[in-house]
Write a protein that holds these residues in place. Structure first.
Motif, PDB file in Angstrom:
ATOM      1  N   GLN A  14      -7.720   6.855  36.379  1.00  0.00           N
ATOM      2  CA  GLN A  14      -8.709   7.034  37.440  1.00  0.00           C
ATOM      3  C   GLN A  14      -9.143   8.492  37.565  1.00  0.00           C
ATOM      4  OE1 GLN A  14      -7.501   5.723  41.319  1.00  0.00           O
ATOM      5  NE2 GLN A  14      -5.739   7.071  41.420  1.00  0.00           N
ATOM      6  N   ALA A  15      -8.309   9.438  37.165  1.00  0.00           N
ATOM      7  CA  ALA A  15      -8.700  10.844  37.181  1.00  0.00           C
ATOM      8  C   ALA A  15      -9.767  11.112  36.124  1.00  0.00           C
ATOM      9  CB  ALA A  15      -7.486  11.738  36.944  1.00  0.00           C
ATOM     10  N   ASP A  16      -9.679  10.406  34.979  1.00  0.00           N
ATOM     11  CA  ASP A  16     -10.671  10.575  33.909  1.00  0.00           C
ATOM     12  C   ASP A  16     -10.817   9.256  33.148  1.00  0.00           C
ATOM     13  OD1 ASP A  16     -12.361  11.282  31.870  1.00  0.00           O
ATOM     14  OD2 ASP A  16     -11.132  12.942  31.141  1.00  0.00           O
ATOM     15  N   PRO A  17     -11.741   8.397  33.581  1.00  0.00           N
ATOM     16  CA  PRO A  17     -11.916   7.089  32.941  1.00  0.00           C
ATOM     17  C   PRO A  17     -12.481   7.164  31.524  1.00  0.00           C
ATOM     18  CG  PRO A  17     -13.206   7.224  34.980  1.00  0.00           C
ATOM     19  CD  PRO A  17     -12.567   8.547  34.761  1.00  0.00           C
ATOM     20  N   THR A  18     -12.897   8.353  31.083  1.00  0.00           N
ATOM     21  CA  THR A  18     -13.463   8.484  29.740  1.00  0.00           C
ATOM     22  C   THR A  18     -12.396   8.742  28.680  1.00  0.00           C
ATOM     23  OG1 THR A  18     -13.850  10.877  29.937  1.00  0.00           O
ATOM     24  CG2 THR A  18     -15.619   9.408  30.699  1.00  0.00           C
ATOM     25  N   GLU A  23      -5.707   9.549  23.993  1.00  0.00           N
ATOM     26  CA  GLU A  23      -5.595  10.662  24.946  1.00  0.00           C
ATOM     27  C   GLU A  23      -4.786  10.248  26.169  1.00  0.00           C
ATOM     28  OE1 GLU A  23      -9.849  12.924  24.139  1.00  0.00           O
ATOM     29  OE2 GLU A  23      -9.815  11.113  25.376  1.00  0.00           O
ATOM     30  N   LEU A  24      -5.032   9.028  26.643  1.00  0.00           N
ATOM     31  CA  LEU A  24      -4.292   8.520  27.791  1.00  0.00           C
ATOM     32  C   LEU A  24      -2.806   8.388  27.449  1.00  0.00           C
ATOM     33  CD1 LEU A  24      -4.641   7.539  30.686  1.00  0.00           C
ATOM     34  CD2 LEU A  24      -5.169   5.277  29.790  1.00  0.00           C
ATOM     35  N   ALA A  25      -2.516   7.905  26.243  1.00  0.00           N
ATOM     36  CA  ALA A  25      -1.131   7.755  25.801  1.00  0.00           C
ATOM     37  C   ALA A  25      -0.429   9.107  25.754  1.00  0.00           C
ATOM     38  CB  ALA A  25      -1.099   7.092  24.425  1.00  0.00           C
ATOM     39  N   VAL A  51     -14.428  -0.250  34.628  1.00  0.00           N
ATOM     40  CA  VAL A  51     -14.653   1.175  34.510  1.00  0.00           C
ATOM     41  C   VAL A  51     -16.163   1.351  34.601  1.00  0.00           C
ATOM     42  CG1 VAL A  51     -14.356   3.205  33.034  1.00  0.00           C
ATOM     43  CG2 VAL A  51     -12.634   1.402  33.035  1.00  0.00           C
ATOM     44  N   ARG A  52     -16.619   2.308  35.429  1.00  0.00           N
ATOM     45  CA  ARG A  52     -18.051   2.405  35.661  1.00  0.00           C
ATOM     46  C   ARG A  52     -18.519   3.842  35.688  1.00  0.00           C
ATOM     47  NH1 ARG A  52     -19.046   2.342  41.880  1.00  0.00           N
ATOM     48  NH2 ARG A  52     -17.058   3.073  42.587  1.00  0.00           N
ATOM     49  N   ALA A  53     -19.828   3.987  35.563  1.00  0.00           N
ATOM     50  CA  ALA A  53     -20.455   5.302  35.700  1.00  0.00           C
ATOM     51  C   ALA A  53     -20.857   5.479  37.157  1.00  0.00           C
ATOM     52  CB  ALA A  53     -21.687   5.382  34.805  1.00  0.00           C
ATOM     53  N   VAL A  54     -20.640   6.653  37.685  1.00  0.00           N
ATOM     54  CA  VAL A  54     -21.064   6.969  39.043  1.00  0.00           C
ATOM     55  C   VAL A  54     -22.354   7.772  38.927  1.00  0.00           C
ATOM     56  CG1 VAL A  54     -20.464   8.145  41.190  1.00  0.00           C
ATOM     57  CG2 VAL A  54     -18.692   6.971  39.861  1.00  0.00           C
ATOM     58  N   ILE A  55     -23.420   7.232  39.500  1.00  0.00           N
ATOM     59  CA  ILE A  55     -24.739   7.835  39.368  1.00  0.00           C
ATOM     60  C   ILE A  55     -25.057   8.665  40.599  1.00  0.00           C
ATOM     61  CG2 ILE A  55     -27.206   7.328  39.155  1.00  0.00           C
ATOM     62  CD1 ILE A  55     -26.338   4.727  37.709  1.00  0.00           C
TER      63      ILE A  55
END
Length: 151
Positions: A14-18, A23-25, A51-55
């Motif tokens: 949640q800190a960086d959904p990208t 990288e998460l591992a 997971v979504r983009a915040v516009i």
């Protein structure tokens, strides 16, 4: 139930959904395969809905945001469902919340400017069914907008 590894994944995700699974591992001290399996399980169980983009609406020219507190005519049995169905069809309504109490629904409406808002209000909002009372609240500033959970 979430275990400590799930919580670790969720905090980083949640800190960086990208982040890629690799990288998460790395951030979670796990293997990419294990992270991917847990991510899929979290999504399959509904713990993660997507997971979504915040516009940034303002960056797209929507400079006006108004919250409308709506009270519905409770003498009509279908008022609530009919109102919500119609409100979902208004493209400029970006959020709908329901409440218990004097106010039944809150609509968040975006517009390009005040003239655009007035058109939306007169032609789309005021024509929604079963409105008993409506109170517009003009947004001045968003002080905090954070959907991250303290996991």
């Amino acid at each position: 139930m979430l275990d400590d590894l799930d919580r670790r994944i969720l905090r980083q995700w949640q800190a960086d959904p990208t982040l890629t699974p690799a990288e998460l591992a790395e951030r979670c001290g796990m293997t990419p395969a294990r992270v991917q399996r847990r991510q899929m399980r979290l999504m399959d169980t509904g713990a993660v809905k997507g997971v979504r983009a915040v516009i940034d609406w303002q960056a797209l020219g929507y400079t006006v945001e108004v919250s409308l507190r709506v009270t519905l005519d409770k003498t009509v049995a279908v008022a609530f469902d009919a109102f919500l169905k119609a409100a979902r069809e208004v493209p400029e309504v970006v959020e709908i919340q329901t409440f218990l109490g004097r106010v039944d629904v809150r609509l968040s409406v975006i517009a390009q400017d005040m003239a655009h808002y007035q058109r939306i209000y007169r032609t789309r909002v005021l024509t929604l069914p079963h409105i008993s009372d409506i109170e517009p609240l003009m947004h001045v500033a968003r002080i905090k907008s954070d959907e991250r959970l303290p996991i």
